[in-house]
Design a protein around this motif. Structure first.
Motif, mmCIF file in Angstrom:
data_model
loop_
_atom_site.group_PDB
_atom_site.id
_atom_site.type_symbol
_atom_site.label_atom_id
_atom_site.label_comp_id
_atom_site.label_asym_id
_atom_site.label_seq_id
_atom_site.Cartn_x
_atom_site.Cartn_y
_atom_site.Cartn_z
ATOM 1 N N GLY A 82 0.771 -1.230 0.000
ATOM 2 C CA GLY A 82 0.000 0.000 0.000
ATOM 3 C C GLY A 82 0.803 1.280 0.000
ATOM 4 O O GLY A 82 0.353 2.304 -0.536
ATOM 5 N N GLU A 83 2.011 1.257 0.566
ATOM 6 C CA GLU A 83 2.744 2.500 0.763
ATOM 7 C C GLU A 83 3.086 3.216 -0.537
ATOM 8 O O GLU A 83 2.993 4.445 -0.610
ATOM 9 N N CYS A 84 3.467 2.456 -1.560
ATOM 10 C CA CYS A 84 3.837 3.085 -2.831
ATOM 11 C C CYS A 84 2.617 3.753 -3.463
ATOM 12 O O CYS A 84 2.693 4.889 -3.944
ATOM 13 N N ASN A 85 1.497 3.049 -3.451
ATOM 14 C CA ASN A 85 0.276 3.620 -4.014
ATOM 15 C C ASN A 85 -0.138 4.880 -3.248
ATOM 16 O O ASN A 85 -0.600 5.865 -3.840
ATOM 17 N N GLU A 86 0.044 4.858 -1.938
ATOM 18 C CA GLU A 86 -0.295 6.034 -1.120
ATOM 19 C C GLU A 86 0.602 7.212 -1.455
ATOM 20 O O GLU A 86 0.136 8.364 -1.527
ATOM 21 N N GLU A 87 1.880 6.956 -1.652
ATOM 22 C CA GLU A 87 2.812 8.033 -2.021
ATOM 23 C C GLU A 87 2.434 8.615 -3.381
ATOM 24 O O GLU A 87 2.476 9.834 -3.581
ATOM 25 N N MET A 88 2.064 7.759 -4.310
ATOM 26 C CA MET A 88 1.676 8.228 -5.638
ATOM 27 C C MET A 88 0.379 9.038 -5.578
ATOM 28 O O MET A 88 0.241 10.077 -6.230
ATOM 29 N N ALA B 61 3.201 6.144 -14.330
ATOM 30 C CA ALA B 61 4.066 7.282 -14.029
ATOM 31 C C ALA B 61 5.323 6.835 -13.294
ATOM 32 O O ALA B 61 6.437 7.259 -13.624
ATOM 33 N N GLY B 62 5.167 5.971 -12.297
ATOM 34 C CA GLY B 62 6.318 5.558 -11.506
ATOM 35 C C GLY B 62 7.309 4.728 -12.287
ATOM 36 O O GLY B 62 8.517 4.949 -12.214
ATOM 37 N N ARG B 63 6.806 3.779 -13.054
ATOM 38 C CA ARG B 63 7.725 2.895 -13.777
ATOM 39 C C ARG B 63 8.341 3.585 -14.979
ATOM 40 O O ARG B 63 9.506 3.341 -15.331
ATOM 41 N N ALA B 64 7.581 4.477 -15.642
ATOM 42 C CA ALA B 64 8.108 5.155 -16.826
ATOM 43 C C ALA B 64 8.940 6.378 -16.485
ATOM 44 O O ALA B 64 9.698 6.856 -17.329
ATOM 45 N N ALA B 65 8.822 6.890 -15.270
ATOM 46 C CA ALA B 65 9.470 8.149 -14.915
ATOM 47 C C ALA B 65 10.984 8.173 -15.157
ATOM 48 O O ALA B 65 11.520 9.212 -15.549
ATOM 49 N N PRO B 66 11.713 7.054 -14.938
ATOM 50 C CA PRO B 66 13.147 7.112 -15.234
ATOM 51 C C PRO B 66 13.483 7.420 -16.694
ATOM 52 O O PRO B 66 14.604 7.838 -16.999
ATOM 53 N N LEU B 67 12.513 7.248 -17.589
ATOM 54 C CA LEU B 67 12.738 7.558 -19.007
ATOM 55 C C LEU B 67 12.581 9.046 -19.297
ATOM 56 O O LEU B 67 12.924 9.497 -20.392
ATOM 57 N N GLY B 68 12.040 9.803 -18.340
ATOM 58 C CA GLY B 68 11.804 11.228 -18.561
ATOM 59 C C GLY B 68 10.433 11.461 -19.187
ATOM 60 O O GLY B 68 9.568 10.585 -19.196
ATOM 61 N N ARG B 69 10.235 12.658 -19.730
ATOM 62 C CA ARG B 69 8.922 13.043 -20.274
ATOM 63 C C ARG B 69 8.711 12.478 -21.679
ATOM 64 O O ARG B 69 8.602 13.216 -22.653
ATOM 65 N N VAL B 70 8.646 11.173 -21.756
ATOM 66 C CA VAL B 70 8.490 10.530 -23.058
ATOM 67 C C VAL B 70 7.009 10.408 -23.404
ATOM 68 O O VAL B 70 6.151 10.361 -22.517
ATOM 69 N N PRO B 71 6.675 10.325 -24.684
ATOM 70 C CA PRO B 71 5.277 10.162 -25.085
ATOM 71 C C PRO B 71 4.789 8.736 -24.865
ATOM 72 O O PRO B 71 5.575 7.811 -24.607
ATOM 73 N N ALA B 72 3.483 8.560 -25.007
ATOM 74 C CA ALA B 72 2.866 7.255 -24.765
ATOM 75 C C ALA B 72 3.442 6.177 -25.673
ATOM 76 O O ALA B 72 3.581 5.021 -25.258
ATOM 77 N N GLU B 73 3.768 6.533 -26.913
ATOM 78 C CA GLU B 73 4.285 5.534 -27.849
ATOM 79 C C GLU B 73 5.584 4.904 -27.343
ATOM 80 O O GLU B 73 5.815 3.696 -27.525
ATOM 81 N N VAL B 74 6.428 5.718 -26.717
ATOM 82 C CA VAL B 74 7.697 5.201 -26.189
ATOM 83 C C VAL B 74 7.446 4.286 -25.003
ATOM 84 O O VAL B 74 8.053 3.210 -24.881
ATOM 85 N N VAL B 75 6.549 4.688 -24.115
ATOM 86 C CA VAL B 75 6.215 3.850 -22.962
ATOM 87 C C VAL B 75 5.588 2.539 -23.428
ATOM 88 O O VAL B 75 5.924 1.457 -22.924
ATOM 89 N N HIS B 76 4.691 2.610 -24.395
ATOM 90 C CA HIS B 76 4.064 1.405 -24.935
ATOM 91 C C HIS B 76 5.127 0.451 -25.491
ATOM 92 O O HIS B 76 5.086 -0.764 -25.235
ATOM 93 N N ALA B 77 6.069 0.988 -26.222
ATOM 94 C CA ALA B 77 7.119 0.157 -26.807
ATOM 95 C C ALA B 77 8.023 -0.442 -25.733
ATOM 96 O O ALA B 77 8.381 -1.620 -25.800
ATOM 97 N N ALA B 78 8.381 0.366 -24.736
ATOM 98 C CA ALA B 78 9.306 -0.097 -23.699
ATOM 99 C C ALA B 78 8.656 -1.108 -22.762
ATOM 100 O O ALA B 78 9.293 -2.075 -22.340
ATOM 101 N N VAL C 4 9.496 9.397 -9.387
ATOM 102 C CA VAL C 4 10.634 8.537 -9.044
ATOM 103 C C VAL C 4 10.852 8.525 -7.536
ATOM 104 O O VAL C 4 10.987 7.463 -6.910
ATOM 105 N N ALA C 5 10.875 9.698 -6.939
ATOM 106 C CA ALA C 5 11.140 9.807 -5.501
ATOM 107 C C ALA C 5 10.025 9.177 -4.684
ATOM 108 O O ALA C 5 10.274 8.488 -3.682
ATOM 109 N N ALA C 6 8.764 9.391 -5.100
ATOM 110 C CA ALA C 6 7.632 8.830 -4.368
ATOM 111 C C ALA C 6 7.644 7.308 -4.429
ATOM 112 O O ALA C 6 7.361 6.620 -3.432
ATOM 113 N N ARG C 7 7.971 6.780 -5.585
ATOM 114 C CA ARG C 7 8.022 5.318 -5.742
ATOM 115 C C ARG C 7 9.098 4.716 -4.842
ATOM 116 O O ARG C 7 8.883 3.688 -4.193
ATOM 117 N N GLU C 8 10.241 5.370 -4.784
ATOM 118 C CA GLU C 8 11.318 4.884 -3.923
ATOM 119 C C GLU C 8 10.924 4.958 -2.453
ATOM 120 O O GLU C 8 11.131 4.005 -1.697
#
Length: 275
Positions: A23-29, A43-60, A86-90
């Motif tokens: 629960g803690e990670c979801n609460e932080e988010m 948002a949490g998992r894709a955040a290390p990639l930076g402000r990428v568009p949906a197409e990049v996240v979908h591919a990754a 990133v910080a909230a997820r950690e």
């Protein structure tokens, strides 16, 4: 070669899963302003990639259906910077680990040693072709041992995931097809009832199953053929092989030490369901 990465996956995966199950990670988010679980997940998992568009996240991410990433990206970046996610997820993941493991284990020399050795492995793998892993490698490594263990375990999880995607692409297995193979390997039938894909439109699932039948991967009843099972086994074996390089950085003695330190940690997390 493959027994080491498979064993390390078994030991590290329960550490990573707190990000998705506890629960803690979801609460932080949610405290940041992410409206739903899946907003926070993407948002949490894709955040290390930076402000990428949906197409990049979908591919990754690879195994989400068309349009699923776009429901969360790039809207996740409109009011909440990736760095904040990133910080909230950690924070949330480390808090979950401390709660589940208890203060004594969380503050133990054994956990700190496991964190150090996991970090040594996680920071000594090649980045070429490893998009999600490379994103994690750009982040600062936490100084706190519990957060460092989670961070480095997650780096290794993304490294393995990138290799798994390479194996799937090489076998011409798409993201939804990968879920079908996984469901069948877990004994789930019909595979369309698997939790990761059951919500998809019936027409989409029918097209995927028909395509797999035409390729001889499943039979008319939607069960594994010999060729389908062999394909799945080949993908898993290659995934293990591609996940091996990080552990080459550890001496045999260090690897044995890491396994010994992780085993009781993992056992506690497994007993709690990582939540």
């Amino acid at each position: 070669m493959t027994h080491t990465p498979r064993r390390m996956f078994e030991l590290l995966e329960p550490i990573c899963l707190v990000s998705f199950l506890a629960g803690e990670c979801n609460e932080e988010m949610a405290a940041l302003g992410h409206r739903t679980y899946w907003d926070g997940y993407f948002a949490g998992r894709a955040a290390p990639l930076g402000r990428v568009p949906a197409e990049v996240v979908h591919a990754a991410f690879y195994n989400f259906a068309e349009g699923e990433a776009a429901r969360h990206i790039p809207s996740a970046w409109e009011t909440i910077p990736p760095e904040a996610s990133v910080a909230a997820r950690e924070r949330g993941s480390a808090a979950s680990l401390r709660r589940i493991l208890g203060a004594e284990t969380a503050g133990s020399p054994g956990l700190a040693r496991a964190a150090d050795l996991t970090t040594k492995a996680a920071t000594n793998a090649p980045m070429e072709g490893r998009v999600m892993y490379a994103g994690m490698r750009t982040l600062a490594i936490p100084s706190d041992p519990v957060a460092r263990l989670w961070h480095s375990a997650t780096m290794l999880r993304e490294h393995r995931g990138d290799g798994h995607i390479a194996a799937l692409v090489g076998a011409r297995i798409g993201g939804t097809e990968a879920h079908v193979l996984s469901a069948l390997a877990q004994g789930i039938h019909p595979p369309e009832s698997f939790g990761r894909i059951h919500h998809l439109p019936k027409e989409r699932l029918a097209a995927v199953m028909n395509g797999m039948r035409e390729r001889g991967l499943v039979d008319n009843d939607g069960r594994f053929t010999d060729a389908g099972r062999e394909t799945r086994d080949r993908i898993e074996a290659l995934t293990d092989e591609l996940a091996a390089p990080p552990y080459d950085a550890l001496s045999p003695a260090e690897l044995d030490e890491l396994v010994a330190e992780l085993e009781p940690i993992t056992a506690t997390l497994v007993a709690a369901g990582s939540q």
